[in-house]
Design a protein around this motif. Sequence first.
Motif, mmCIF file in Angstrom:
data_model
loop_
_atom_site.group_PDB
_atom_site.id
_atom_site.type_symbol
_atom_site.label_atom_id
_atom_site.label_comp_id
_atom_site.label_asym_id
_atom_site.label_seq_id
_atom_site.Cartn_x
_atom_site.Cartn_y
_atom_site.Cartn_z
ATOM 1 N N MET A 71 5.391 33.480 -42.025
ATOM 2 C CA MET A 71 5.573 33.048 -40.599
ATOM 3 C C MET A 71 7.036 33.055 -40.228
ATOM 4 S SD MET A 71 2.712 30.142 -39.737
ATOM 5 C CE MET A 71 1.992 29.883 -41.335
ATOM 6 N N ALA A 72 7.654 33.349 -38.990
ATOM 7 C CA ALA A 72 8.726 33.423 -38.724
ATOM 8 C C ALA A 72 9.408 31.829 -39.107
ATOM 9 C CB ALA A 72 8.725 33.722 -37.201
ATOM 10 N N ASP A 73 10.544 32.033 -39.611
ATOM 11 C CA ASP A 73 11.215 30.731 -39.968
ATOM 12 C C ASP A 73 11.442 29.813 -38.960
ATOM 13 O OD1 ASP A 73 11.683 31.644 -42.358
ATOM 14 O OD2 ASP A 73 13.674 32.333 -42.014
ATOM 15 N N HIS A 74 11.784 30.319 -37.503
ATOM 16 C CA HIS A 74 11.998 29.295 -36.461
ATOM 17 C C HIS A 74 10.670 28.983 -35.781
ATOM 18 C CE1 HIS A 74 10.539 33.295 -34.637
ATOM 19 N NE2 HIS A 74 10.133 32.438 -33.713
ATOM 20 N N ALA A 75 9.390 29.289 -36.435
ATOM 21 C CA ALA A 75 8.384 28.684 -35.946
ATOM 22 C C ALA A 75 7.968 27.715 -36.856
ATOM 23 C CB ALA A 75 7.182 29.862 -35.747
ATOM 24 N N VAL B 126 -5.231 37.796 -57.402
ATOM 25 C CA VAL B 126 -4.281 38.872 -58.001
ATOM 26 C C VAL B 126 -2.943 38.755 -57.455
ATOM 27 C CG1 VAL B 126 -4.085 41.508 -58.030
ATOM 28 C CG2 VAL B 126 -6.055 40.361 -58.661
ATOM 29 N N LEU B 127 -2.832 38.588 -56.024
ATOM 30 C CA LEU B 127 -1.613 38.513 -55.544
ATOM 31 C C LEU B 127 -0.778 37.259 -55.737
ATOM 32 C CD1 LEU B 127 -2.755 39.573 -51.755
ATOM 33 C CD2 LEU B 127 -1.360 40.876 -53.261
ATOM 34 N N GLY B 128 -1.446 36.133 -56.269
ATOM 35 C CA GLY B 128 -0.628 35.076 -56.512
ATOM 36 C C GLY B 128 -0.303 34.041 -55.599
ATOM 37 N N HIS B 129 -1.261 34.155 -54.592
ATOM 38 C CA HIS B 129 -0.978 33.021 -53.365
ATOM 39 C C HIS B 129 -1.725 31.704 -53.857
ATOM 40 C CE1 HIS B 129 0.295 36.326 -51.084
ATOM 41 N NE2 HIS B 129 -0.871 36.812 -50.635
ATOM 42 N N PRO B 130 -0.980 30.841 -53.215
ATOM 43 C CA PRO B 130 -1.511 29.239 -53.686
ATOM 44 C C PRO B 130 -2.789 29.007 -52.728
ATOM 45 C CG PRO B 130 0.653 29.147 -52.605
ATOM 46 C CD PRO B 130 0.382 30.718 -52.799
ATOM 47 N N PHE B 131 -3.812 28.391 -53.254
ATOM 48 C CA PHE B 131 -4.769 28.087 -52.314
ATOM 49 C C PHE B 131 -5.885 27.089 -53.118
ATOM 50 C CE2 PHE B 131 -9.399 28.773 -50.758
ATOM 51 C CZ PHE B 131 -8.952 28.320 -49.414
ATOM 52 N N THR C 70 -4.351 31.214 -47.335
ATOM 53 C CA THR C 70 -3.467 30.293 -47.771
ATOM 54 C C THR C 70 -2.525 29.861 -46.667
ATOM 55 O OG1 THR C 70 -3.225 32.144 -49.494
ATOM 56 C CG2 THR C 70 -1.119 30.539 -49.064
ATOM 57 N N ILE C 71 -2.406 30.497 -45.597
ATOM 58 C CA ILE C 71 -1.705 29.775 -44.512
ATOM 59 C C ILE C 71 -2.367 28.462 -43.735
ATOM 60 C CG2 ILE C 71 -0.750 30.182 -41.973
ATOM 61 C CD1 ILE C 71 0.004 32.930 -43.056
ATOM 62 N N LEU C 72 -3.739 28.758 -43.452
ATOM 63 C CA LEU C 72 -4.579 27.926 -42.937
ATOM 64 C C LEU C 72 -4.794 26.643 -43.990
ATOM 65 C CD1 LEU C 72 -7.294 29.890 -40.937
ATOM 66 C CD2 LEU C 72 -4.904 28.957 -40.165
ATOM 67 N N SER C 73 -4.535 26.765 -45.137
ATOM 68 C CA SER C 73 -4.735 25.756 -45.935
ATOM 69 C C SER C 73 -3.543 24.874 -46.209
ATOM 70 C CB SER C 73 -5.241 26.296 -47.538
ATOM 71 O OG SER C 73 -3.762 26.957 -48.362
ATOM 72 N N LEU D 120 -0.238 23.744 -34.968
ATOM 73 C CA LEU D 120 -0.508 25.336 -34.939
ATOM 74 C C LEU D 120 -1.570 25.861 -35.964
ATOM 75 C CD1 LEU D 120 1.090 28.133 -34.585
ATOM 76 C CD2 LEU D 120 2.175 27.848 -36.808
ATOM 77 N N ARG D 121 -2.024 25.592 -36.956
ATOM 78 C CA ARG D 121 -2.907 26.034 -37.821
ATOM 79 C C ARG D 121 -4.611 25.747 -36.911
ATOM 80 N NH1 ARG D 121 1.143 25.264 -40.444
ATOM 81 N NH2 ARG D 121 1.432 26.749 -42.372
ATOM 82 N N GLU D 122 -4.344 25.078 -35.967
ATOM 83 C CA GLU D 122 -5.497 25.038 -35.243
ATOM 84 C C GLU D 122 -5.761 26.236 -34.295
ATOM 85 O OE1 GLU D 122 -5.463 21.093 -33.093
ATOM 86 O OE2 GLU D 122 -5.432 19.965 -34.651
ATOM 87 N N ILE D 123 -4.540 26.676 -33.652
ATOM 88 C CA ILE D 123 -4.489 27.689 -32.804
ATOM 89 C C ILE D 123 -4.903 28.813 -33.875
ATOM 90 C CG2 ILE D 123 -3.104 28.989 -31.368
ATOM 91 C CD1 ILE D 123 -4.003 26.506 -30.115
ATOM 92 N N LEU D 124 -4.369 28.889 -34.827
ATOM 93 C CA LEU D 124 -4.667 30.247 -35.871
ATOM 94 C C LEU D 124 -6.075 30.245 -36.218
ATOM 95 C CD1 LEU D 124 -1.543 30.272 -38.271
ATOM 96 C CD2 LEU D 124 -1.871 31.190 -36.023
ATOM 97 N N SER D 125 -6.580 29.320 -36.314
ATOM 98 C CA SER D 125 -8.206 29.143 -36.725
ATOM 99 C C SER D 125 -8.713 29.931 -35.480
ATOM 100 C CB SER D 125 -8.624 27.834 -36.968
ATOM 101 O OG SER D 125 -8.207 27.235 -38.307
ATOM 102 N N ALA D 126 -8.492 29.546 -34.464
ATOM 103 C CA ALA D 126 -9.170 29.973 -33.234
ATOM 104 C C ALA D 126 -8.765 31.491 -33.096
ATOM 105 C CB ALA D 126 -8.819 29.385 -32.131
ATOM 106 N N ALA D 127 -7.544 31.786 -33.337
ATOM 107 C CA ALA D 127 -7.282 33.241 -33.175
ATOM 108 C C ALA D 127 -8.123 34.280 -33.987
ATOM 109 C CB ALA D 127 -5.959 33.311 -33.465
ATOM 110 N N CYS D 128 -8.317 33.642 -35.452
ATOM 111 C CA CYS D 128 -9.055 34.505 -36.301
ATOM 112 C C CYS D 128 -10.516 34.719 -35.992
ATOM 113 C CB CYS D 128 -9.135 33.592 -37.797
ATOM 114 S SG CYS D 128 -7.565 33.444 -38.498
ATOM 115 N N ALA D 129 -11.267 33.954 -35.182
ATOM 116 C CA ALA D 129 -12.354 34.045 -34.536
ATOM 117 C C ALA D 129 -12.032 35.222 -33.394
ATOM 118 C CB ALA D 129 -13.046 33.011 -34.014
ATOM 119 N N ALA D 130 -11.436 35.129 -32.609
ATOM 120 C CA ALA D 130 -11.198 36.381 -31.773
ATOM 121 C C ALA D 130 -10.911 37.602 -32.487
ATOM 122 C CB ALA D 130 -9.970 35.891 -30.817
#
Length: 753
Positions: free
Chosen positions: A1-5, A577-582, A222-225, A286-296
């Motif tokens: 995600m962008a730094d400024h966000a 495999v990608l090594g993302h924390p979750f 990973t982001i939503l977690s 912000l993650r509340e909005i991202l969850s809704a966006a995934c459904a869209a």
Amino acid sequence: MADHAHEPTEHTHLLFPRSRFDEEARSVITKEEGALAGTAIGERLAYNDYTTIDWLHDLVKDSYRFRALHSREGLRARIICNFDACSGWIAVSIIGALMAFVAVAVDLSVATVGSWKYGYCSKNPFLSRETCCRWAEEEGKPCDQYKLWGDSYGMRFGIYVGWAVLFGIISSSVTMLSKRALPSVTPKKDYSNGITTSLNDNLTAGKSLYMSAGSGIPEIKTILSGFVIPHFLDIRILVLKAVGAVFAVATGMSLGKEGPFIHIAACVGQLVAQIFPKYQENGKKLREILSAACAAGLSAAFGAPIGGVLFAYEEVSVYFPRKVLWRTFLCSMVAAMTLRALNPRGTGKLVLFETNYGTLYRPEHYLVFIFLGIAGGLWGGTFTMANFRWAKWFRSLPTIKDNPVFEVFLVILITAALQYPNPATRAPGDIIIKNLLVSCDGTKDTWVCQNESRDDGRWDYIAWLAYGTLVQLASTTITFGLKVPSGIIIPALVGGALFGRLVGQWVTTISPGIFAMVGAAAFLAGVTRMTISLCVIMFELTGELEYTIPHMIAILVAKWTADALSKESVYDLAQSVLGHPFLDTDHALTLVQHQSSSLVEALIPPATTMVELTINVPPNNKVSRKVLKEKLGYLHRRGLMDGGVVLVQKGLLEGYIAEPELDFGLNKLGKGFGDDVEVRLLGDSEEGEYDLSTFVDRTPITICSRAPMEYAVEIFGKLGLRYLCVTEEGSGKLIGFVIKKRLLIYLDGLKHE
């Protein structure tokens, strides 16, 4: 995600009222956390390239914002309050509409570009084959305006493969442009021993990612977690993902655009959320909005609004309260409404693979549905292992490792050469599924129905179905993980539909299309381990509500079978495999429960680490600036972007201060002070004092060292904490300080035991 966000949301003052330094602190901390890493010194933990948000502190921070907003009086204040209350609903509505427009643009582009492999529309080369021939087919006339390439089979085959290879090279080349390095902390100054010398003035990068490759779902999870992947949701990545997906799907490889649509939708959600300060400045909101966006994203991909909501709940989201559920429902609904209004398929319907079998299944058919579920589970369970082993071997070869585009070239060449000769697999993935799910009632004049109406044994047709099934499953195994935008949903549906139609040749009492439909669901369930959401998606895809029980049987059996072979779904495997924390609390609890004795004390860092991360505060509640600079230097050298130090007085925990706040307090607020000056950390400040007490979290969450490890897993998972303080049993003295990343490292160790 962008730094400024994101960075501003994670380091504003948390458990105290806003001060006059808030705005300046936010801007400085943003720059610090966006800096790239330099030298790695000291004990460094895995996942240092990812920052975390603290859900509990973001909740408190939003409470202060809410109280400040509602403390004002007057008409203007009431209007602002009402707009603030409605901003979530407005945001998700905008996201749903925008995502539908993006989906239509991608769909139409894929249809046009993909058609060029077979021929071109003489009246307009930019029309797809379906659009070019729509009016002629509606009037029952042959389509003369779509011209096939050449007159011979050999020429058409060569042009098909050539276009597919070209599209693949374009897609992979576009994906290469999305390579970004995750940032680590730059240790700009060495504050140890009070010496202020530059360690590394150059910006260096941590781990690198091709941000538009794959489906993006593991990264979204990973982001939503609660973790942050900088720049992953930028508008630049959105454009690269969309363009790359168009050409990747057009190749005809075993991949789909539905997975990438989730990533694209999250990018749209990020962009829209930046309009509203309520979401821009708070990671949890912000993650509340991202969850809704995934459904869209899924709603726009399949025309499945309810399935999209359930997918967001079941597969990608960690935090999903009822308020988020309602907004997700609206977002998904608006996406589906806009998609239907735009009508990209020209049918005026949302149903993608509409069927009408007209025959009912009987109890004896349950055995066939169970068999399809077992087959789907066997493939799903073996697919994850086979794909992992293939990637580990093939992508470790020097030529392939150094040239991702060359790997794409080879896979497309093989896939196109094997698919084109087979009439069952020559078309794009969604067309293949549509053809296989058809019910041959005497009026259908498709290749499938023509062959199934024959009475000569149809062994060549059965051979094509078997050959297509094997090629589809094998090509999906070697395709997943390529450096192009790709999803697993359509390939799994195609493989299951081919196998189900094949099985249906020996069950003549009902339409073979029913087994193709149920087989498609079973194979996708085996790969992704989706259950409720997948069942609803299949209803919305086909319009067949009568087949609820067959879908439920096949999906559950597929999940059980796949889980018996491998606990990880394809998305879990990709994350590993990608090594993302979750932190998956369900899997984590299973791992911990298999240990004979697992206590929280196992997470306590080494003694040297605790000495460096602990500040012993004397009775006057003040510490010299020199000591604080030493502690800040230790944090920098560990590369922790979201670390901090604990404050202890007489062995008892008194508070916690995060690295960014400490850095800001020392290097901005304390610019004119010398190293010998006393800095207040606890208690009430007096006028003129150098005071950092407002930056201290006085209520850190604690846990006893002898508590079961399950307690720590649940606290980190359910509360979304960034850190947890460990106290000694009986005395209550602080003996440890654990961040979420240390728990993840411990759990990773259990996986490999």
